[in-house]
Write an enzyme that holds these catalytic residues in place. Structure first.
Site: not given
Ligand SMILES: [Zn+2]
Length: 132
Positions: A43, A54, A88
């Site tokens: 983050e 991912e 993702c």
């Molecule tokens: Zn994601």
């Protein structure tokens, strides 16, 4: 391979940088070169700079020369198995096939396995951009 992939995803999760969401996510991908690459969410205070576990795992694999995803695992510290976000899923679609297995698990050992096409039906794939 599922057990090893989940183990590697939990290893990746240990490095999660999640001071804002407190959602600690790990991921692992088995690639066509036979290697497993893992990742964690990273983050950022800007929020927009955040990258999911991912994508970290996939980008590590691609940047080291792997080409195709054979299998995916995603783990979290949440009660329910944690599915990849839409962003993702689109990145997985770039390197996976509809038959690629995706395993989702929580720390209590609950898991769910599904084909990528079940997770992301009618994905926009590289084939859409090929000339007729
Ligand atoms: Zn994601």
């Amino acid at each position: 391979m599922k057990a090893e992939l989940l183990k590697q995803a939990f290893e990746g999760q240990k490095h999660a940088h999640a001071p804002y969401s407190q959602k600690y996510i790990g991921a692992a991908v088995l690639m066509d070169n036979g290697k497993i690459y893992n990742g964690c969410n990273v983050e950022n205070a800007s929020y927009g700079g955040t990258v999911c576990a991912e994508r970290v795992a996939i980008f590590k694999a691609i940047s080291e020369g792997a080409k195709k995803i054979k299998e995916v695992a995603v783990v979290s510290n949440e009660k329910n198995p944690w599915p990849p976000c839409g962003f993702c899923r689109q990145v997985i679609a770039e390197f996976a096939s509809p038959e690629t297995m995706v395993h989702l698990a929580n720390p209590q050992g609950q898991s769910r396995s599904l084909k990528f096409t079940e997770l992301f039906p009618e994905a926009f794939e590289p084939a859409h951009l090929q000339k007729p």
